[in-house]
Design a protein around this motif. Structure first.
Motif, short mmCIF file in Angstrom:
data_model
loop_
_atom_site.label_atom_id
_atom_site.label_comp_id
_atom_site.label_asym_id
_atom_site.label_seq_id
_atom_site.Cartn_x
_atom_site.Cartn_y
_atom_site.Cartn_z
N MET A 33 2.27 -44.02 107.12
CA MET A 33 0.84 -44.30 106.80
C MET A 33 0.48 -43.80 105.38
SD MET A 33 -0.33 -46.52 108.73
CE MET A 33 -1.78 -46.63 108.06
N GLU B 273 5.14 -41.19 111.50
CA GLU B 273 4.11 -42.18 111.48
C GLU B 273 3.08 -41.96 110.37
OE1 GLU B 273 3.42 -44.16 115.93
OE2 GLU B 273 2.47 -42.39 115.31
N ASP B 274 2.64 -40.68 110.23
CA ASP B 274 1.81 -40.05 109.30
C ASP B 274 2.64 -40.27 107.80
OD1 ASP B 274 -0.64 -38.69 108.47
OD2 ASP B 274 0.73 -37.42 107.73
N MET C 168 -1.34 -39.52 115.73
CA MET C 168 -0.01 -40.05 114.90
C MET C 168 0.93 -39.09 114.93
SD MET C 168 -0.56 -41.76 111.30
CE MET C 168 -2.03 -42.83 111.83
N LEU D 101 2.95 -48.77 114.63
CA LEU D 101 1.87 -48.76 114.10
C LEU D 101 1.24 -49.90 114.35
CD1 LEU D 101 2.83 -46.39 110.90
CD2 LEU D 101 1.33 -45.89 112.67
N TYR E 212 -9.42 -42.70 109.70
CA TYR E 212 -8.52 -42.24 110.73
C TYR E 212 -8.79 -40.70 110.96
CZ TYR E 212 -4.18 -39.89 112.52
OH TYR E 212 -3.48 -39.27 113.47
N LYS F 228 -0.16 -50.07 117.34
CA LYS F 228 -1.26 -49.33 117.69
C LYS F 228 -2.75 -49.73 117.08
CE LYS F 228 1.47 -45.54 118.52
NZ LYS F 228 1.76 -43.78 118.00
N TRP G 10 -3.04 -49.84 113.54
CA TRP G 10 -3.21 -49.16 112.15
C TRP G 10 -2.76 -49.93 111.15
CZ3 TRP G 10 -6.51 -45.65 111.99
CH2 TRP G 10 -6.89 -44.93 113.04
#
Length: 146
Positions: A9, A5-6, A1, A46, A72, A49, A51
């Motif tokens: 999330m 993206e982190d 990630m 995301l 994760y 993927k 998530w």
């Protein structure tokens, strides 16, 4: 990630409810200049993927985490460990990097996984107050992506 993206999330996990692109955008804009379309693209990535899952709401979507941050992290650790040609040495090196608090958390986790039959009848330390509420050791991403 990736880093962005982190960041996205982190908000989805923290809020622990379905979120809109606008909500994430407004929170991210407190820290950086970012466009709506960028956040929309990150959430779509995301979703691709595995998530987050999404549900249509009018002309937009609400996004919700598929698994926990703990799941994760576990998937990342498992992926890195499984790529080692000497898994025992990798674990020894990893344990050597841990703080005392992390080693105690590991010890608690091992006792939980072993279950009551292998644990002493005394308190196992499983409820030590160190838990953040996002642990769910049995949970994993549905699509295995990062």
């Amino acid at each position: 990630m990736g880093e962005l993206e982190d960041a996205v999330m982190t908000r989805v996990w923290k809020w622990n409810r379905p979120v809109t692109v606008r909500e994430v955008l407004e929170d991210l804009q407190r820290e950086r200049s970012i466009a709506y379309t960028t956040v929309m693209t990150v959430l779509d990535n995301l979703h691709q993927k595995g998530w987050v899952r999404r549900e249509a709401e009018g002309r937009a979507y609400r996004y919700e985490a598929v698994s926990t941050r703990a799941a994760y992290a576990a998937a990342l650790m498992n992926e890195a460990w499984s790529q080692s040609d000497n898994q025992a040495a990798a674990l020894v090196a990893f344990f050597g990097m841990m703080s005392e608090e992390q080693r105690q958390a590991l010890s608690d986790a091992v006792r939980i996984v072993q279950g009551p039959a292998d644990s002493p009848p005394a308190d196992t330390g499983a409820d030590t107050g160190r838990h953040t509420g996002d642990e769910n050791p049995g949970s994993a991403p549905e699509h295995g992506g990062r």
